[in-house]
Write a protein that holds these residues in place. Structure first.
Motif, mmCIF file in Angstrom:
data_model
loop_
_atom_site.group_PDB
_atom_site.id
_atom_site.type_symbol
_atom_site.label_atom_id
_atom_site.label_comp_id
_atom_site.label_asym_id
_atom_site.label_seq_id
_atom_site.Cartn_x
_atom_site.Cartn_y
_atom_site.Cartn_z
ATOM 1 N N ILE A 317 -34.401 4.282 14.081
ATOM 2 C CA ILE A 317 -33.442 3.281 14.423
ATOM 3 C C ILE A 317 -34.046 2.151 15.005
ATOM 4 O O ILE A 317 -34.140 1.259 14.648
ATOM 5 C CB ILE A 317 -32.157 3.900 15.034
ATOM 6 C CG1 ILE A 317 -31.399 4.879 14.129
ATOM 7 C CG2 ILE A 317 -31.366 2.707 15.192
ATOM 8 C CD1 ILE A 317 -30.019 5.218 15.062
ATOM 9 N N GLY A 321 -35.132 -1.885 13.718
ATOM 10 C CA GLY A 321 -34.760 -2.895 14.420
ATOM 11 C C GLY A 321 -33.495 -3.659 13.913
ATOM 12 O O GLY A 321 -32.695 -2.987 13.497
ATOM 13 N N LEU A 353 -30.239 -2.704 11.961
ATOM 14 C CA LEU A 353 -28.945 -2.707 12.593
ATOM 15 C C LEU A 353 -28.023 -3.256 11.771
ATOM 16 O O LEU A 353 -26.943 -2.914 11.736
ATOM 17 C CB LEU A 353 -29.410 -3.519 13.954
ATOM 18 C CG LEU A 353 -27.985 -3.649 14.739
ATOM 19 C CD1 LEU A 353 -27.575 -2.417 15.178
ATOM 20 C CD2 LEU A 353 -28.591 -4.331 16.137
ATOM 21 N N MET A 357 -24.339 -1.450 10.735
ATOM 22 C CA MET A 357 -23.278 -1.994 11.164
ATOM 23 C C MET A 357 -22.104 -2.272 9.867
ATOM 24 O O MET A 357 -21.109 -2.259 10.089
ATOM 25 C CB MET A 357 -23.468 -3.630 11.753
ATOM 26 C CG MET A 357 -23.963 -3.541 13.140
ATOM 27 S SD MET A 357 -23.077 -2.665 14.300
ATOM 28 C CE MET A 357 -22.976 -3.728 15.439
ATOM 29 N N LEU A 360 -20.749 1.270 9.183
ATOM 30 C CA LEU A 360 -19.913 1.706 10.100
ATOM 31 C C LEU A 360 -18.465 0.727 9.704
ATOM 32 O O LEU A 360 -17.489 0.965 9.980
ATOM 33 C CB LEU A 360 -20.242 1.131 11.598
ATOM 34 C CG LEU A 360 -21.309 2.316 12.126
ATOM 35 C CD1 LEU A 360 -21.647 1.773 13.476
ATOM 36 C CD2 LEU A 360 -20.720 3.622 12.149
ATOM 37 N N MET B 20 -20.522 1.168 17.517
ATOM 38 C CA MET B 20 -21.424 -0.274 17.011
ATOM 39 C C MET B 20 -22.118 -0.568 18.167
ATOM 40 O O MET B 20 -23.309 -1.006 18.134
ATOM 41 C CB MET B 20 -20.352 -1.224 16.469
ATOM 42 C CG MET B 20 -19.682 -0.972 15.122
ATOM 43 S SD MET B 20 -18.490 -2.234 14.623
ATOM 44 C CE MET B 20 -18.219 -1.575 12.937
ATOM 45 N N ASN B 22 -23.236 1.318 20.553
ATOM 46 C CA ASN B 22 -24.462 2.161 20.906
ATOM 47 C C ASN B 22 -25.526 1.730 19.880
ATOM 48 O O ASN B 22 -26.523 1.963 20.155
ATOM 49 C CB ASN B 22 -23.966 3.539 20.825
ATOM 50 C CG ASN B 22 -24.900 4.469 21.165
ATOM 51 O OD1 ASN B 22 -25.564 4.080 21.988
ATOM 52 N ND2 ASN B 22 -25.160 5.388 20.454
ATOM 53 N N VAL B 23 -25.096 1.382 18.528
ATOM 54 C CA VAL B 23 -26.167 1.188 17.403
ATOM 55 C C VAL B 23 -26.874 -0.067 17.920
ATOM 56 O O VAL B 23 -28.180 -0.007 17.755
ATOM 57 C CB VAL B 23 -25.480 1.278 16.136
ATOM 58 C CG1 VAL B 23 -26.494 0.844 15.169
ATOM 59 C CG2 VAL B 23 -25.222 2.718 15.842
ATOM 60 N N THR B 24 -26.091 -1.067 18.429
ATOM 61 C CA THR B 24 -26.598 -2.152 18.742
ATOM 62 C C THR B 24 -27.596 -2.013 19.906
ATOM 63 O O THR B 24 -28.687 -2.586 20.171
ATOM 64 C CB THR B 24 -25.575 -3.071 19.011
ATOM 65 O OG1 THR B 24 -24.646 -3.166 18.098
ATOM 66 C CG2 THR B 24 -26.162 -4.412 19.438
ATOM 67 N N LEU B 26 -29.243 0.558 20.625
ATOM 68 C CA LEU B 26 -30.546 1.214 20.182
ATOM 69 C C LEU B 26 -31.417 0.055 19.247
ATOM 70 O O LEU B 26 -32.639 0.100 19.733
ATOM 71 C CB LEU B 26 -29.957 2.268 19.142
ATOM 72 C CG LEU B 26 -29.608 3.700 19.801
ATOM 73 C CD1 LEU B 26 -29.350 4.485 18.633
ATOM 74 C CD2 LEU B 26 -30.614 4.161 20.883
ATOM 75 N N GLY B 27 -30.702 -0.632 18.384
ATOM 76 C CA GLY B 27 -31.400 -1.413 17.713
ATOM 77 C C GLY B 27 -31.952 -2.694 18.283
ATOM 78 O O GLY B 27 -32.728 -3.584 17.696
#
Lengths: 461, 485
Positions: A317, A321, A353, A357, A360, B20, B22-24, B26-27
């Motif tokens: 992940i 980026g 990302l 997103m 999700l 979302m 958390n993914v942000t 990480l990313g």
């Protein structure tokens, strides 16, 4: 003529045209993604693109036709949304299949076959299940079926039921299914039927502690039974994920049915307590927690059953980026099980990302459509069933994606519609069919009262 | 039931919101750390996904490092070094987790990530071609470098040779022995590279060290050029003919240990600066140094670059004349002993500075950088480092150094038809150990085009003129190779 008294009854639009357009759009996105994998891998569009694309398109067209015929008022968004995640899942599995020897185990053709079977199940459910209230009459049958399905792997010898430590399979020959995936559906049906019948009793207030009305002690029975069942699943089948999934869904449905916050608190306390006890008694539960807390620790990283897999997912992940490397240009082969539990991080590396997103968002929309159906449903059973099915989907996405992104401890669950694996795909397609069926019931305009009562007399006998 | 359903919907919203967020996290926030984590092999793969630019010399005619396409999708481009050992320390190697030499110092140009190449890189990205780096052409003179390596390796000692173009500061030769083959260190295989590396690292001769720039040594009598420069520059009436005291032995006031000439030789009590320099007497320069004082000597040394850390672009360790420790110590410092420590690169700069009429040019290795399309991205611009001496002082020093080669300790450096200026050096190290041999020189003396410093660790043949017998012939060969062109 007295027809101008008040606004006309609002009519729900069927939106079949919009649905077809969105479905075509979803199939086009998936075909584009498939072509992109080919270009990324070896610079040319894969030869099977038309076959795959047309295959998927034909499947979805069939699903659409069944839906249009048997559930004409069904929600127009569910099918395109599910098509999109399912399709992206197939593309990712295809991509992982072509990532060298470590990608072996992924098989996009198989996944496409399972998708086809999923669409068949979707159609069959819509055709057979004319009214979801028929399910209410099978409340206890569903409960029994669920217990049997969950119990089979537990009682089977490990040879027939154990894969990578989790005893949740039925294997015979080269064929294997995860009965738990279907048990999930049966359990939600059972919960909905049972809770609708008993909710008045369960909602009765008992003693008041601080600011919370505790339920009566004698009503704790069903909760304790479910709890015991969940903990048993955890211990016997070594499956923390399913245990958490089922118990959490039960608590959520109990809350929806009874409006008692105290049930939620009791449920959480029971589960956390049970999990801590299990953690002390069973090393694998404790290990999961350790991995979650200290994933970056080098000794844990190198340890067998340590944080290697989780960290590889996070590396993917992070390396992706914001925009990702592009399909076919990442290194999913570095993540063990990238085609099943870890398909989300593998997707994150290549789509970034932005892609995560979007995925999700698609899940959130599916859940939102389900909850909307629950709100619009006209009888308590349908409300609870639709609410329960939507919640279990959201909860499952949360548990697995939260797990692989280190938001919560990792517990093995499939990523709905994306992970390789037939049982989950079939069960989830059935779940969507039931939601569509209920949305059809909820959105269908009620029989219109005849407007001009002054001119026509209707005699009813 | 709608009220609780709505709250359940809020709970679902919250779950997706958390995912979302958390993914942000990480990313975006953690992405850089995760990407560069050394356990993330992707950064390792990425190193081999770039078609690195080549490293060349002699205006692109000779290839020192090249990239080959292996066809392997994971480790596509590998590095090869066709010139091997002679150029190993300068060129360096591109290892799985690091890069040394020019490979490391000019990595941004070579892998194309330098801001100057950003447009080109963007085009590669859009057209989905592998990123291609710029090539780096070095100022090295290949023939001189090869001669220097061959001569030095033949001594079977450890040592270094540096040759500069005194007019520009271009580094024409930079050799260190023993050397190593860089090819096994550039494989796309961490285990094999680590094995090869640890073998070299454990070698007691330390072949991985670049003795031209990584280590400092006592310069011995070659330092007398700097002492002389300070002496001449301190008073404009002084010249090479100025008479100086040259006793057989001299005791300074803070010690009873006398300063003597090598093997107790005599320089006759009084001598001209020229004579004392030519046969390399010790006492006159000790007396001169003490007479000038520590500060003046240090100031003169600093003007030649001593004490400054250079990047050529490889980093050069700083040289130093050592601390101020009294007269006896200063006398020893003035003849290049005690804590006086120089890199061979620094001594080459001293020779080059004298050759270039007192002006030291900043040494540089990179001649030019060529973009992947062959266009020039950047080219060396010679830069003045300092005004070390006046042109008059430089002329006197040149006269003295010419005499050394004509009739003094450095006759082995003579070239037919070309006047050579030079200075030998023999630096005593620990008692019982062979001395270091030095030779610095430049040629042609009237219009210098090459300045050389040769250093051989413990290379003394046993006499005070050993710099002249062991090191001077190597300097001669290198100068000849450069001037032949």
């Amino acid at each position: 003529m007295s027809a101008v008294d008040g606004a006309p009854v609002p009519m729900t639009a069927k939106r079949r045209g919009a649905q077809l357009a969105m479905l075509a759009f979803a199939v086009l996105i998936v075909m584009g993604a498939y072509a992109s994998v080919g270009v990324g891998l070896d610079g040319k569009i894969p030869s099977g693109m038309l076959t795959y694309g047309l295959g998927l398109g034909a499947l979805m067209l069939a699903a659409y036709l069944v839906l249009a015929r048997f559930a004409p008022w069904g929600d127009p968004l569910l099918l395109p949304l599910v098509t999109l995640v399912n399709g992206i899942g197939i593309v990712m599995i295809y991509r992982i299949e072509h990532s060298g020897k470590l990608g072996a185990g992924a098989n996009a053709t198989t996944q496409l076959m399972w998708t086809a079977l999923g669409v068949v199940m979707f159609s069959a459910t819509l055709i057979v299940l004319k009214d979801q209230r028929a399910l209410q009459r099978m409340t206890y049958t569903a409960g029994f079926v669920a217990v049997v399905l969950l119990a089979i792997p537990a009682v089977l010898p490990g040879k027939f039921s154990e894969v990578q430590g989790a005893k949740i399979w039925i294997k015979f020959g080269g064929f294997s299914i995860q009965p738990g995936e279907f048990a999930k559906l049966a359990l939600v049906v059972f919960f909905a039927g049972y809770l609708v019948a008993k909710r008045d009793v369960l909602a009765l207030a008992g003693r008041r502690l601080l600011f919370i009305d505790l339920p009566r002690a004698r009503d704790l029975g069903p909760v304790l039974i479910t709890w015991a069942f969940a903990i048993a699943t955890l211990i016997v089948e070594k499956d923390l994920g399913t245990s958490l999934l089922l118990f959490g869904t039960f608590i959520a449905m109990l809350y929806i049915a009874t409006q008692r916050t105290s049930w939620v608190l009791i449920g959480i306390l029971l589960f956390v307590g049970g999990a801590i006890l299990a953690g002390m008694a069973f090393s694998h539960v404790e290990a999961r927690f350790n991995v979650w807390l200290h994933a970056e620790d080098p000794t844990l990283y190198d340890a067998g059953g340590g944080s290697y897999q989780l960290m590889q997912g996070l590396f993917a992940i992070g390396s992706g980026g914001i925009l990702g490397t592009g399909l076919g240009l990442g290194h999913p082969q570095n993540i063990p099980l990238s085609f099943s539990d870890f398909i989300f991080p593998a997707t994150g590396e290549e789509l970034g990302l932005t892609g995560l997103m979007a995925i999700l968002m698609v899940y959130a929309l599916i859940v939102q459509r389900g909850l909307r159906t629950a709100l619009a449903a006209r009888d308590p059973f349908s409300k609870l069933l639709a609410g329960g099915l939507s919640f279990i989907l959201a909860w499952q996405v949360f548990i697995i994606i939260g797990g692989v992104t280190r938001l919560i401890p990792l517990t093995g669950l499939v990523t709905p519609f994306m992970s390789a694996g037939g049982s989950a795909l079939l069960a989830n397609w059935i779940l969507i069919a039931v939601l569509v069926r209920m949305s059809d019931g909820a959105r269908r305009p009620p029989p219109q009262a005849i407007q001009d009562e002054g001119l026509t007399q209707v005699m009813q006998r | 039931m709608n009220g609780t359903l709505k709250r359940a919907a809020v709970a679902c919203l919250l779950m997706f919101g958390l995912l979302m967020a958390n993914v942000t996290y990480l990313g975006v926030v953690k992405a850089d750390g995760l990407r560069h984590d050394n356990r993330n092999v992707r950064s390792f793969y990425e190193r081999y996904a770039v078609d690195r630019g080549w490293i060349t010399a002699d205006n692109g005619k000779v290839t020192l490092a090249k990239t080959v396409d292996t066809g392997d999708p994971t480790y596509r481009f590998e590095r090869r070094y066709p010139q091997g050992k002679a150029f190993a320390h300068v060129v360096g190697y591109f290892a799985p987790e690091s890069a040394t030499g020019i490979e490391g110092a000019e990595s941004k140009y070579l892998d194309g990530s330098h801001p100057d190449l950003v447009v080109r890189r963007a085009i590669d990205l859009i057209t989905n071609k592998p990123a291609k780096g710029a090539s780096v052409d070095l100022a090295l003179n290949v023939a001189a470098q090869q001669v220097a390596y061959k001569d030095l390796a033949n001594t079977n000692k450890r040592g270094a040779v540096v040759a500069l173009d005194p007019r520009s500061g271009a580094i024409l030769t930079m050799v260190s022995v023993p050397s190593y083959d860089p090819n096994p260190l550039a494989l796309a295989n961490k285990a094999k590279v680590n094995e090869a590396y640890s073998k070299l690292d454990k070698d007691p001769k330390k072949p991985l060290l670049d003795r031209a720039i990584d280590l400092t040594y006592a310069p011995g009598s070659t330092f007398k050029t700097i002492t002389s420069a300070a002496f001449l520059g301190d008073n404009s009436s002084r010249s090479a003919e100025t008479m100086v005291d040259a006793p057989d032995s001299k005791t300074f006031k803070d010690s009873t240990t006398p300063l003597v000439n090598y093997h107790g030789e005599s320089c006759g009590g009084r001598a001209t600066l020229l004579a004392a320099f030519t046969i390399s007497c010790n006492t006159p320069f000790g007396i001169i140094g003490v007479g000038l004082g520590y500060d003046k000597l240090k100031e003169q040394a600093a003007k030649f670059g001593i004490g400054t850390k250079l990047a050529i672009p490889l980093s050069v360790v700083g040289s130093s004349i050592g601390p101020d420790e009294g007269e006896t110590a200063l006398a020893q410092t003035s003849i290049g002993q005690r804590n006086n420590q120089m890199t061979p690169m620094q001594m080459a700069m001293v020779a080059a500075g004298i050759a270039n009429k007192g002006t030291v040019m900043k040494p540089y290795l990179v001649n030019k950088v060529m973009g992947p399309d062959g266009s020039e991205v950047t080219a060396a611009e010679p830069e003045e480092f300092s005004e070390a001496t006046s042109p008059e002082v430089a002329a006197e020093l040149t006269k003295m150094m010419m005499n050394v080669v004509r009739s003094g300790t450095g006759t082995a450096a003579q070239l037919p038809g070309i006047t050579v200026a030079g200075k030998t050096g023999t630096a005593e190290t620990a008692p019982g150990q062979a001395s270091h041999a030095w030779f610095i020189s430049f040629a042609p003396a009237d219009n210098p085009r090459v300045a050389v410093a040769v250093f051989i660790e413990s290379g003394s043949a046993g006499n005070d003129a050993s710099g002249g017998t062991v090191a001077a012939p190597i300097a001669r060969d290198v100068m000849q190779a450069v001037l032949k062109k």
